[in-house]
Design a protein around this motif. Structure first.
Motif, short mmCIF file in Angstrom:
data_model
loop_
_atom_site.label_atom_id
_atom_site.label_comp_id
_atom_site.label_asym_id
_atom_site.label_seq_id
_atom_site.Cartn_x
_atom_site.Cartn_y
_atom_site.Cartn_z
N PRO A 42 0.84 -1.20 0.15
CA PRO A 42 -0.32 -0.11 0.01
C PRO A 42 1.07 1.29 -0.12
N PHE A 43 0.60 2.31 -0.78
CA PHE A 43 1.02 3.46 -0.94
C PHE A 43 2.59 3.60 -1.53
N ALA A 44 2.88 2.42 -1.94
CA ALA A 44 4.39 2.35 -2.63
C ALA A 44 4.32 2.90 -3.80
N ARG A 45 5.51 3.44 -4.28
CA ARG A 45 5.22 4.06 -5.72
C ARG A 45 6.01 2.92 -6.83
N GLU A 46 5.29 1.87 -7.15
CA GLU A 46 5.57 0.92 -7.95
C GLU A 46 5.38 1.06 -9.26
N ILE A 47 6.20 1.07 -10.11
CA ILE A 47 6.00 1.01 -11.58
C ILE A 47 6.42 -0.44 -12.13
N ARG A 48 5.46 -1.26 -12.54
CA ARG A 48 5.51 -2.53 -13.09
C ARG A 48 5.65 -2.25 -14.55
N PHE A 49 6.87 -3.09 -15.02
CA PHE A 49 7.15 -3.19 -16.29
C PHE A 49 7.57 -4.49 -16.93
N ARG A 53 3.81 -4.45 -31.78
CA ARG A 53 3.93 -4.49 -33.32
C ARG A 53 2.86 -5.11 -33.85
N VAL A 54 2.57 -4.37 -35.17
CA VAL A 54 1.12 -4.56 -35.44
C VAL A 54 1.13 -5.86 -36.45
N GLU A 55 2.29 -6.09 -36.97
CA GLU A 55 2.54 -7.15 -37.91
C GLU A 55 2.19 -8.55 -37.24
N ASP A 56 2.75 -8.87 -36.25
CA ASP A 56 2.56 -10.17 -35.50
C ASP A 56 1.45 -9.94 -34.22
N GLY A 57 1.29 -8.68 -33.76
CA GLY A 57 0.34 -8.76 -32.47
C GLY A 57 1.31 -8.97 -31.27
N ARG A 58 2.56 -9.11 -31.29
CA ARG A 58 3.25 -9.44 -30.29
C ARG A 58 3.94 -8.16 -29.45
N ARG A 59 3.55 -8.31 -28.05
CA ARG A 59 4.07 -7.05 -27.26
C ARG A 59 5.37 -7.01 -27.05
N ARG A 60 5.85 -5.72 -27.08
CA ARG A 60 7.29 -5.60 -26.92
C ARG A 60 7.74 -4.94 -25.56
N TRP A 61 6.75 -4.42 -25.08
CA TRP A 61 6.98 -3.62 -23.86
C TRP A 61 5.38 -3.33 -23.30
N ARG A 62 5.39 -3.43 -21.94
CA ARG A 62 4.06 -2.89 -21.30
C ARG A 62 4.49 -2.37 -19.85
N GLY A 63 3.80 -1.63 -19.28
CA GLY A 63 3.87 -0.89 -18.08
C GLY A 63 2.67 -0.79 -17.53
N HIS A 64 2.77 -0.40 -16.16
CA HIS A 64 1.41 -0.43 -15.29
C HIS A 64 1.93 0.60 -14.02
N HIS A 65 1.20 1.50 -13.96
CA HIS A 65 1.47 2.54 -12.68
C HIS A 65 0.16 3.10 -12.24
N THR A 66 0.36 3.57 -11.07
CA THR A 66 -0.82 4.00 -10.22
C THR A 66 -0.32 5.09 -9.45
#
Length: 193
Positions: free
Chosen positions: A12-19, A129-142
């Motif tokens: 709780p209340f931690a500044r977490e950036i998940r990626f 990447r649109v060609e194959d729909g594969r994710r190269r990077w993702r991130g989540h933060h609140t």
């Protein structure tokens, strides 16, 4: 931090950036990214604000960014629906823009308790990447911000109520909070200029 495994609970209340980023991103780096319409149970105004902010932050990372205004113009001109894979591929080929960023507003909160006010926003982004729909990077933060205080005397009640009310009425809080979330998330995305 890497993405949480099943059953992980955030601090709780931690500044977490998940990626998460893949090695493929470095072998085939993005040279152009189209910002897709934001998803989530939010107003069109907030979705547009998120799209514009993502485009602004991406401009410092990638050589070419097709932001919301340019995307709308191109979509109308080509008569495509970026919600369908075939149209997205056609758009990517025609515009020579092989990557998209997907935006999801996953959390939006506003608490006002007379002497305390807090706002919170959580975003998830995916670079695909649109060609194959594969994710190269993702991130989540609140991110969250609040103002007010603990009323310990009649004077502090009045001051806390004033601070909480001022914070609640400030129209600049949400855009600023949105920029904070994205700035923190994009630190995890390499610079491809």
């Amino acid at each position: 931090l890497p993405f949480a495994a099943e059953g992980d609970t955030p601090v709780p209340f931690a500044r977490e950036i998940r990626f998460e980023r893949t090695d493929a991103m470095f072998r085939d780096p993005p040279d152009c990214v189209t910002v897709l319409p934001a998803e989530g149970d939010v107003s069109r105004e907030l979705a547009s604000m998120a799209e514009a902010s993502v485009a602004r932050q991406l401009t410092g990372k990638v050589a070419r960014v097709i932001g919301p205004q340019e995307r709308l113009e191109r979509v109308r001109k080509l008569a495509v629906d970026l919600g369908t894979e075939s149209d997205r591929r056609y758009f990517a080929r025609t515009e020579r823009c092989r990557f998209v960023v997907k935006i999801a507003v996953v959390e939006l909160g506003n608490v006002y308790l007379l002497v305390w006010s807090e706002r919170r926003i959580g975003l998830s982004l995916e670079l695909v990447r649109v060609e194959d729909g594969r994710r190269r990077w993702r991130g989540h933060h609140t991110a969250r911000r609040g103002d007010g205080g603990l009323p310990l005397s009649p004077v502090s009640v009045a001051m806390s109520a004033f601070e909480a009310g001022s914070f609640q009425a400030d129209d600049d809080v949400l855009p600023s909070l949105l920029d904070d979330v994205l700035r923190r998330m994009f630190v995890t995305l390499p610079d491809f200029h």
